[in-house]
Motif scaffolding. Sequence first.
Motif, PDB file in Angstrom:
ATOM      1  N   LYS A 158      46.782  53.935  73.031  1.00 34.56           N
ATOM      2  CA  LYS A 158      48.199  53.659  72.768  1.00 34.56           C
ATOM      3  C   LYS A 158      49.026  53.813  74.050  1.00 34.56           C
ATOM      4  O   LYS A 158      49.915  52.998  74.324  1.00 34.56           O
ATOM      5  N   GLU A 159      48.721  54.829  74.841  1.00 32.73           N
ATOM      6  CA  GLU A 159      49.448  55.017  76.106  1.00 32.73           C
ATOM      7  C   GLU A 159      49.137  53.896  77.097  1.00 32.73           C
ATOM      8  O   GLU A 159      50.031  53.415  77.800  1.00 32.73           O
ATOM      9  N   LEU A 160      47.891  53.465  77.150  1.00 30.78           N
ATOM     10  CA  LEU A 160      47.534  52.359  78.038  1.00 30.78           C
ATOM     11  C   LEU A 160      48.251  51.079  77.621  1.00 30.78           C
ATOM     12  O   LEU A 160      48.736  50.328  78.471  1.00 30.78           O
ATOM     13  N   ALA A 161      48.334  50.843  76.322  1.00 30.89           N
ATOM     14  CA  ALA A 161      49.064  49.668  75.825  1.00 30.89           C
ATOM     15  C   ALA A 161      50.541  49.754  76.217  1.00 30.89           C
ATOM     16  O   ALA A 161      51.146  48.751  76.608  1.00 30.89           O
ATOM     17  N   SER A 219      40.482  48.977  89.299  1.00 29.89           N
ATOM     18  CA  SER A 219      41.306  48.375  88.260  1.00 29.89           C
ATOM     19  C   SER A 219      41.788  47.008  88.703  1.00 29.89           C
ATOM     20  O   SER A 219      42.067  46.795  89.868  1.00 29.89           O
ATOM     21  N   GLY A 220      41.917  46.093  87.771  1.00 31.87           N
ATOM     22  CA  GLY A 220      42.375  44.760  88.107  1.00 31.87           C
ATOM     23  C   GLY A 220      43.812  44.492  87.734  1.00 31.87           C
ATOM     24  O   GLY A 220      44.258  43.357  87.748  1.00 31.87           O
ATOM     25  N   GLY A 221      44.566  45.542  87.380  1.00 32.77           N
ATOM     26  CA  GLY A 221      45.939  45.354  86.926  1.00 32.77           C
ATOM     27  C   GLY A 221      46.819  44.630  87.918  1.00 32.77           C
ATOM     28  O   GLY A 221      47.621  43.769  87.550  1.00 32.77           O
ATOM     29  N   LYS A 222      46.670  44.930  89.188  1.00 31.05           N
ATOM     30  CA  LYS A 222      47.532  44.302  90.187  1.00 31.05           C
ATOM     31  C   LYS A 222      47.291  42.794  90.256  1.00 31.05           C
ATOM     32  O   LYS A 222      48.203  42.037  90.562  1.00 31.05           O
ATOM     33  N   ALA A 236      50.858  48.979  79.928  1.00 29.90           N
ATOM     34  CA  ALA A 236      50.620  47.551  80.155  1.00 29.90           C
ATOM     35  C   ALA A 236      51.880  46.753  79.831  1.00 29.90           C
ATOM     36  O   ALA A 236      52.289  45.868  80.601  1.00 29.90           O
ATOM     37  N   CYS A 237      52.516  47.064  78.709  1.00 26.53           N
ATOM     38  CA  CYS A 237      53.749  46.370  78.317  1.00 26.53           C
ATOM     39  C   CYS A 237      54.888  46.654  79.291  1.00 26.53           C
ATOM     40  O   CYS A 237      55.651  45.752  79.668  1.00 26.53           O
ATOM     41  N   TRP A 262      56.275  52.492  86.814  1.00 23.42           N
ATOM     42  CA  TRP A 262      55.064  53.309  86.920  1.00 23.42           C
ATOM     43  C   TRP A 262      55.108  54.208  88.153  1.00 23.42           C
ATOM     44  O   TRP A 262      54.521  55.282  88.153  1.00 23.42           O
ATOM     45  N   ILE A 263      55.816  53.787  89.189  1.00 24.21           N
ATOM     46  CA  ILE A 263      55.855  54.556  90.438  1.00 24.21           C
ATOM     47  C   ILE A 263      56.561  55.896  90.238  1.00 24.21           C
ATOM     48  O   ILE A 263      56.132  56.912  90.774  1.00 24.21           O
TER      49      ILE A 263
END
Length: 130
Positions: free
Chosen positions: A50-53, A80-83, A56-57, A33-34
């Motif tokens: 679809k792009e977010l999925a 966001s809580g992704g981290k 995420a993968c 992602w960086i």
Amino acid sequence: MPHRFFIASHDQQKAKQLRSDLIGQGHVVTSRWITDDERFDLGMGVYTNKELAYWACVNVEDVIEATAGVILMAEPHSQSGGKHVETGIALGLGRSVFVLGEIENIFHHHPRCHVCPTTFLLLDRIMRYA
């Protein structure tokens, strides 16, 4: 000994600098992602579901690929809580987590979490990491 790290952050520019520092020490950074997500700084609203999925993968794959674990750039009051999910994946895999900044949640007290208040101390800790 070089290690493979995933960097989790809400700040792509700071993550790029840390990535550069780690590569300079001979480590590998698995966080695509960086370098590959050109719209990251525009927020989640610019992506389709679809792009977010997809991202995420990709992030889960990249955390799994990191043998030493996650470096979490602590940023209080982020949206966001992704981290935190990526931190949980790393801990669930038995990997270490290095927190750059201050403790944000209970899991940063986990025995495999190492809290480093500055980049200098983080890089020093990683150099001594076995």
